[in-house]
Design a protein around this motif. Sequence first.
Motif, mmCIF file in Angstrom:
data_model
loop_
_atom_site.group_PDB
_atom_site.id
_atom_site.type_symbol
_atom_site.label_atom_id
_atom_site.label_comp_id
_atom_site.label_asym_id
_atom_site.label_seq_id
_atom_site.Cartn_x
_atom_site.Cartn_y
_atom_site.Cartn_z
ATOM 1 N N ASN A 140 0.840 -1.200 0.000
ATOM 2 C CA ASN A 140 0.000 0.000 0.000
ATOM 3 C C ASN A 140 0.872 1.246 0.000
ATOM 4 O O ASN A 140 1.918 1.276 0.666
ATOM 5 C CB ASN A 140 -0.917 0.010 1.225
ATOM 6 N N GLU A 143 1.190 7.458 0.881
ATOM 7 C CA GLU A 143 0.279 8.595 0.744
ATOM 8 C C GLU A 143 -0.610 8.372 -0.471
ATOM 9 O O GLU A 143 -0.253 7.650 -1.397
ATOM 10 C CB GLU A 143 1.042 9.916 0.630
ATOM 11 N N VAL A 149 -3.977 2.879 -5.154
ATOM 12 C CA VAL A 149 -3.479 3.097 -3.788
ATOM 13 C C VAL A 149 -2.849 1.838 -3.197
ATOM 14 O O VAL A 149 -2.241 1.892 -2.129
ATOM 15 C CB VAL A 149 -4.617 3.600 -2.866
ATOM 16 N N TYR A 174 -10.784 8.120 0.569
ATOM 17 C CA TYR A 174 -9.334 8.015 0.542
ATOM 18 C C TYR A 174 -8.643 9.382 0.616
ATOM 19 O O TYR A 174 -7.428 9.445 0.721
ATOM 20 C CB TYR A 174 -8.871 7.302 -0.732
ATOM 21 N N PRO A 180 -4.936 6.636 3.999
ATOM 22 C CA PRO A 180 -4.339 5.295 4.070
ATOM 23 C C PRO A 180 -5.069 4.348 5.032
ATOM 24 O O PRO A 180 -5.162 3.145 4.773
ATOM 25 C CB PRO A 180 -2.912 5.577 4.554
#
Length: 201
Positions: A140, A143, A149, A174, A180
């Motif tokens: 992941n 930022e 993402v 998001y 996150p």
Amino acid sequence: MNMMQCAAAAALCSSLSPAMAAASPAAPPFLDVLAYQYAACVKPAYHQVDLLLQDGTGRYQIDVKGEAYTIELQERMGFSLQAGIGGPVAAVVKLDRPPKEQFGEQARWRERWLRDVAERSGVELEERTLAGGARLLAVNKGEIKGNYVGQSLLIDAKRQLFIDIAWPNTLDTYRGPEGPRYVRQVQEDVWQRILSCPPAA
């Protein structure tokens, strides 16, 4: 074939079936069976759309630190999961089944590729071992930026299956410093729903 011959043949088949079933391991479920099952399990929070089936041989190449490897597929089923009917796409899912003899090698290369992505992105590769021995890997972003993402991979040796999920940057939740955390919440929710499905017959 007369009626008595038909009856005899049916009796012979029925007597052989249990022995044959015991002698050979059950074949893994077809991907379209799994895709249908997953579509039912993710409702009502997610809705399966853009269902695509690639049957027969397919291939693509991945590169890891200057080394190239060709991923071969016998079956691929792809679909997207919308957040609710008509909502934004929360996940892009690919169910991949390679030739049986290549599963272990492909698993190693797919994991190497994800580790390389994590390293180049400056983040940790997240790993989890599930009941039944399947492994879940995830990368992941630190930022929220770009079109995606995160990326997840389930390696399921028992069913000779890879489940590859890309997480697009499409959900309003998001945005901002809490982005996150919301990514991980959505990922956990999707995986819990998929993994809660009873095994396909």
